[in-house]
Design a protein around this motif. Structure first.
Motif, mmCIF file in Angstrom:
data_model
loop_
_atom_site.group_PDB
_atom_site.id
_atom_site.type_symbol
_atom_site.label_atom_id
_atom_site.label_comp_id
_atom_site.label_asym_id
_atom_site.label_seq_id
_atom_site.Cartn_x
_atom_site.Cartn_y
_atom_site.Cartn_z
ATOM 1 N N PHE A 296 0.821 -1.201 0.000
ATOM 2 C CA PHE A 296 0.000 0.000 0.000
ATOM 3 C C PHE A 296 0.865 1.266 0.000
ATOM 4 O O PHE A 296 0.598 2.207 -0.744
ATOM 5 C CB PHE A 296 -0.928 -0.016 1.217
ATOM 6 N N ARG A 297 1.914 1.286 0.773
ATOM 7 C CA ARG A 297 2.769 2.470 0.864
ATOM 8 C C ARG A 297 3.470 2.756 -0.458
ATOM 9 O O ARG A 297 3.588 3.897 -0.875
ATOM 10 C CB ARG A 297 3.806 2.300 1.973
ATOM 11 N N ARG A 298 3.967 1.739 -1.110
ATOM 12 C CA ARG A 298 4.637 1.947 -2.400
ATOM 13 C C ARG A 298 3.643 2.387 -3.476
ATOM 14 O O ARG A 298 3.961 3.199 -4.319
ATOM 15 C CB ARG A 298 5.353 0.673 -2.844
ATOM 16 N N GLU A 299 2.455 1.841 -3.451
ATOM 17 C CA GLU A 299 1.438 2.236 -4.435
ATOM 18 C C GLU A 299 1.048 3.698 -4.246
ATOM 19 O O GLU A 299 0.894 4.444 -5.206
ATOM 20 C CB GLU A 299 0.205 1.351 -4.300
ATOM 21 N N VAL A 300 0.867 4.119 -3.011
ATOM 22 C CA VAL A 300 0.501 5.506 -2.731
ATOM 23 C C VAL A 300 1.602 6.450 -3.193
ATOM 24 O O VAL A 300 1.332 7.485 -3.810
ATOM 25 C CB VAL A 300 0.187 5.692 -1.226
ATOM 26 N N ALA A 301 2.832 6.116 -2.944
ATOM 27 C CA ALA A 301 3.945 6.968 -3.381
ATOM 28 C C ALA A 301 3.991 7.072 -4.901
ATOM 29 O O ALA A 301 4.202 8.159 -5.461
ATOM 30 C CB ALA A 301 5.261 6.414 -2.841
ATOM 31 N N THR A 302 3.764 5.982 -5.583
ATOM 32 C CA THR A 302 3.772 5.996 -7.044
ATOM 33 C C THR A 302 2.602 6.812 -7.593
ATOM 34 O O THR A 302 2.762 7.631 -8.503
ATOM 35 C CB THR A 302 3.711 4.557 -7.593
ATOM 36 N N VAL A 303 1.432 6.607 -7.034
ATOM 37 C CA VAL A 303 0.250 7.340 -7.500
ATOM 38 C C VAL A 303 0.400 8.829 -7.215
ATOM 39 O O VAL A 303 0.055 9.670 -8.060
ATOM 40 C CB VAL A 303 -1.032 6.764 -6.850
ATOM 41 N N LEU A 304 0.921 9.209 -6.078
ATOM 42 C CA LEU A 304 1.128 10.628 -5.768
ATOM 43 C C LEU A 304 2.139 11.266 -6.711
ATOM 44 O O LEU A 304 1.950 12.398 -7.163
ATOM 45 C CB LEU A 304 1.575 10.804 -4.321
ATOM 46 N N LEU A 305 3.182 10.529 -7.022
ATOM 47 C CA LEU A 305 4.182 11.045 -7.957
ATOM 48 C C LEU A 305 3.583 11.253 -9.347
ATOM 49 O O LEU A 305 3.802 12.283 -9.985
ATOM 50 C CB LEU A 305 5.375 10.094 -8.026
ATOM 51 N N LEU A 306 2.793 10.295 -9.810
ATOM 52 C CA LEU A 306 2.133 10.432 -11.107
ATOM 53 C C LEU A 306 1.112 11.568 -11.105
ATOM 54 O O LEU A 306 0.987 12.312 -12.081
ATOM 55 C CB LEU A 306 1.468 9.116 -11.504
ATOM 56 N N ALA A 307 0.373 11.725 -10.026
ATOM 57 C CA ALA A 307 -0.613 12.808 -9.930
ATOM 58 C C ALA A 307 0.080 14.170 -9.945
ATOM 59 O O ALA A 307 -0.396 15.116 -10.584
ATOM 60 C CB ALA A 307 -1.442 12.644 -8.664
#
Length: 143
Positions: free
Chosen positions: A9-20
């Motif tokens: 979950f933490r890695r997914e959130v970091a990736t999604v925030l970076l893309l956003a």
């Protein structure tokens, strides 16, 4: 044996925030460039309109002898103000709201078609100014 890291979950959130964040930067850059382009198009449109109004006023003055500021303002109802200048740059007749630019130099009759639209300036006080040549009563003038 190497273990592959699983996406949590933490890695997914970091990736999604970076893309956003990247997407927001791209959209804001596009919006800024679109706005600047629209402003440039609006300025060009206003310059063309000012030149057309000046030319129609010159044609109207050449055909009709208008001697009053009210009659002069009726020639170009879309303009805020209108003036007839002599070739030295002094206003002869002013119509509209009376706020006309000072022509800081003597008007070169031959160069007039090349530099016949000015503005808008940084202050925004005068808007866009269009100049057109006029021959009135055998004398050269500028509208």
């Amino acid at each position: 044996m190497t273990r592959r890291r699983q996406l949590g979950f933490r890695r997914e959130v970091a990736t999604v925030l970076l893309l956003a964040l990247f997407l927001m930067v791209a959209v804001s850059a596009f919006s800024l460039f679109s706005y600047r382009s629209a402003i440039e198009l609006l300025i060009e449109e206003r310059r063309d309109e000012a030149l057309a109004l000046a030319r129609s006023a010159a044609a109207g003055l050449a055909a009709d002898d208008v001697g009053s500021p009210t009659g002069l303002a009726r020639l170009v109802p879309g303009a805020r103000s209108i003036a007839v200048y002599d070739t030295t740059g002094r206003p002869i007749l002013i119509g509209g709201d009376g706020r006309v630019p000072e022509l800081s130099e003597e008007v070169e009759w031959d160069d007039l078609p090349d530099r016949s639209v000015y503005g808008p300036d940084d202050s925004g006080a005068l808007g866009v100014v269009g100049l057109a040549p006029l021959i009135r009563r055998g004398q050269r003038a500028v509208v």
